[in-house]
Design a protein around this motif. Structure first.
Motif, PDB file in Angstrom:
ATOM      1  N   ASP A 159       0.953  -1.347  -0.080  1.00 24.13           N
ATOM      2  CA  ASP A 159       0.034   0.153  -0.014  1.00 24.13           C
ATOM      3  C   ASP A 159       0.990   1.177   0.028  1.00 24.13           C
ATOM      4  N   THR A 160       0.391   2.038  -0.756  1.00 21.94           N
ATOM      5  CA  THR A 160       1.145   3.455  -0.987  1.00 21.94           C
ATOM      6  C   THR A 160       0.573   4.445  -0.197  1.00 21.94           C
ATOM      7  N   LEU A 161      -0.832   4.314   0.180  1.00 14.44           N
ATOM      8  CA  LEU A 161      -1.467   5.312   0.922  1.00 14.44           C
ATOM      9  C   LEU A 161      -2.126   4.764   2.190  1.00 14.44           C
ATOM     10  N   GLY A 162      -2.641   5.420   3.342  1.00 14.76           N
ATOM     11  CA  GLY A 162      -3.440   4.844   4.335  1.00 14.76           C
ATOM     12  C   GLY A 162      -2.400   3.473   4.800  1.00 14.76           C
ATOM     13  N   TYR A 163      -1.146   3.785   4.821  1.00 13.51           N
ATOM     14  CA  TYR A 163      -0.328   2.688   5.369  1.00 13.51           C
ATOM     15  C   TYR A 163       0.148   2.803   6.703  1.00 13.51           C
ATOM     16  N   ARG A 164       0.497   4.043   7.130  1.00 10.90           N
ATOM     17  CA  ARG A 164       1.125   4.643   8.496  1.00 10.90           C
ATOM     18  C   ARG A 164       0.223   4.265   9.675  1.00 10.90           C
ATOM     19  N   LYS A 165       1.004   3.189  10.225  1.00 12.55           N
ATOM     20  CA  LYS A 165       0.186   2.931  11.571  1.00 12.55           C
ATOM     21  C   LYS A 165       0.816   3.523  12.933  1.00 12.55           C
ATOM     22  N   LYS A 166       2.007   4.186  12.467  1.00 10.10           N
ATOM     23  CA  LYS A 166       2.803   4.531  13.960  1.00 10.10           C
ATOM     24  C   LYS A 166       3.105   6.251  13.449  1.00 10.10           C
ATOM     25  N   ALA A 167       2.833   7.264  14.396  1.00  9.88           N
ATOM     26  CA  ALA A 167       3.292   8.578  13.863  1.00  9.88           C
ATOM     27  C   ALA A 167       3.064   9.234  15.286  1.00  9.88           C
ATOM     28  N   ARG A 168       4.000  10.282  15.152  1.00  6.04           N
ATOM     29  CA  ARG A 168       3.818  11.618  16.293  1.00  6.04           C
ATOM     30  C   ARG A 168       3.306  12.764  15.493  1.00  6.04           C
ATOM     31  N   LEU A 169       2.177  13.087  16.124  1.00  8.39           N
ATOM     32  CA  LEU A 169       1.354  14.118  15.531  1.00  8.39           C
ATOM     33  C   LEU A 169       1.853  15.509  16.279  1.00  8.39           C
ATOM     34  N   GLY A 170       2.382  16.378  16.079  1.00  7.99           N
ATOM     35  CA  GLY A 170       2.569  17.710  16.606  1.00  7.99           C
ATOM     36  C   GLY A 170       1.057  18.384  16.869  1.00  7.99           C
ATOM     37  N   ALA A 171       0.912  19.308  17.941  1.00  3.34           N
ATOM     38  CA  ALA A 171      -0.219  19.883  18.083  1.00  3.34           C
ATOM     39  C   ALA A 171       0.134  21.155  18.602  1.00  3.34           C
TER      40      ALA A 171
END
Length: 443
Positions: free
Chosen positions: A128-140
């Motif tokens: 998959d090239t989209l909808g693949y990322r299951k781990k992330a650090r989102l800034g707020a």
């Protein structure tokens, strides 16, 4: 008192340039009056109108304002935020050409470190090239002037958060939360002291770890809990360092998520703050490929270095006599044993050791092994590969997230008599310049 140097003025007018090649970071490279310029959103062979973004003594930086003659590799980015968000750098390039670019980087590094080339290039691993990322650090970040909260990744060429409403590379369970999170955090008493949300997704669960710099009011806690229930996510709070992370919802449930490796009929348990691969579909293929290339036999004793929570160790234990997993962090050793027990495997042992330093005094290091799997961090495994002759393994599979250190280590392995049989890239991070690769060595 030293005089402060004045910053050079940034030219205001766009300049017509032709892009010569891509940097390893995925930026276009051109030269103006002999000076190197790195250009965002530009591909080799393109003629563009470039605007300057930064000027320095050694090189300049810019971005494409208008594409005059597009490359055949250029496609329409899937994300409407591509030109401002720094999360992706290659969405304007076709997937096939992204893969070719990454393989060229790997080949270039092998050539640079001792003129090494594999006997065979492996077919690239893609999924998959989209909808693949299951781990992330989102800034707020709450922006007072706009009276709005931003949630997501940094802007290109900036430390500011990009204003986005969605992110198509994130798994859907997280992508759909961007705007609700912006609205929620913007309404809280703690809106100015909530700098990030850690995201971790298992096969069936989505977990949010909320970092808050000040104690949450009763109202804010209630708002977060209501949000978690409405969006069916597991909720954790982090008031200080990583050790303070604790689960809030569902109450009384374990602090674990899970993912399966179906080819080996095993299930891995992990904490939301544990390191796991961001791309689950590539991870499935990668584990299968790595074990096929290692070719363990029923009577083999296998060593898995930088083993983490057992992503390779546990499936390997289903294929051979005994596996030893070594990891630098004590909690990962505990997680490894937890996963062995969870999968009813008794032929695996885990040990803690700093593999970036001398580990020759460790008991496990004095044993011989038939085969070895290495999956180090970006800094590579220089101390490990220098020690390889003492292990006596005939076959080694090296999984890498940094082609430069893989190539460097391959040069050392060559000195020890190991031949590079096969190598290839794996598209763990589509639309970025990150190169994940795998290589097989034999003696």
């Amino acid at each position: 008192m030293a005089r402060r140097r004045k910053r050079k003025p940034i030219p205001e007018l766009p300049v017509e340039v032709t892009i010569e090649k891509l940097s390893h970071e995925g930026r276009g490279i051109t030269h103006i009056d002999g000076k190197t310029v790195f250009v965002d959103n530009a591909l080799p062979g393109e003629k563009i109108m470039m605007k300057y973004a930064r000027v320095s003594s050694k090189f300049d930086e810019g971005y494409s304002e208008e594409i005059l003659e597009p490359s055949e590799s250029r496609i329409e980015p899937a994300c409407s935020n591509f030109e401002i968000c720094g999360g992706c750098s290659l969405q304007h390039m076709s997937s096939a050409d992204q893969i070719s670019f990454k393989q060229s980087i790997l080949a270039e590094h092998f050539n640079h470190f001792g003129g090494i080339e594999p006997n065979e290039w492996l077919e690239p691993l893609q999924a998959d090239t989209l909808g693949y990322r299951k781990k992330a650090r989102l800034g707020a970040k709450y922006v007072m002037k706009k009276e709005t909260c931003l949630v997501g990744f940094r802007e290109k060429r900036s430390s500011f958060l990009a204003e986005i409403s969605d992110c198509p590379v994130l798994v859907k369970s997280v992508d759909r939360l961007i705007m609700p999170l912006r609205e929620l955090i913007g309404s809280l008493d703690s809106r100015q002291s909530t700098p990030q949300i850690e995201i971790a997704v298992g096969d069936k669960q989505t977990a949010l770890v909320v970092r808050h710099m000040e104690p949450l009011s009763d109202g804010d806690q209630a708002a977060w809990m209501a949000f978690a229930k409405e969006h069916e996510v597991e909720l954790y709070f982090q008031p200080k360092g990583p050790t303070t992370v604790h689960k809030v919802l569902p109450e009384g449930s374990e602090e674990r998520l899970t993912y399966r490796l179906d080819d080996f009929d095993v299930e891995l348990r992990f904490h939301p703050m544990d390191f796991t691969q961001v791309n689950a579909s590539i991870n499935q293929k990668m584990v299968k490929l790595a074990i096929e290339l290692l070719a363990p036999e029923p009577g083999d004793k296998v060593l898995d270095l930088f083993c983490g929570l057992g992503n390779f160790t546990i499936p390997l234990a289903t294929q051979c006599d005994h596996v030893v997993g070594v990891e630098g962090v004590d909690t990962m050793v505990e997680r490894g044993y937890e996963n062995a027990s969870h999968n009813q495997l008794s032929n695996v042992d885990f040990y803690q050791a700093d593999l970036q330093k001398d580990f020759s005094d460790k008991e496990w290091a004095k044993d011989g092994f038939d085969k070895i799997l290495i999956d180090p961090p970006r800094s590579g495994a220089l101390d490990v590969v220098q020690y390889l002759p003492k292990f006596g393994a005939k076959r080694i599979v090296y999984v890498s997230c940094n082609p430069a250190t893989l190539a460097r280590d391959a040069g050392v392995m060559k000195e020890h008599g190991y031949k590079l049989l096969q190598a290839g890239v794996m598209d763990m991070f589509p639309h970025t310049a990150h190169v994940e690769s795998i290589a097989v060595f034999e003696k």
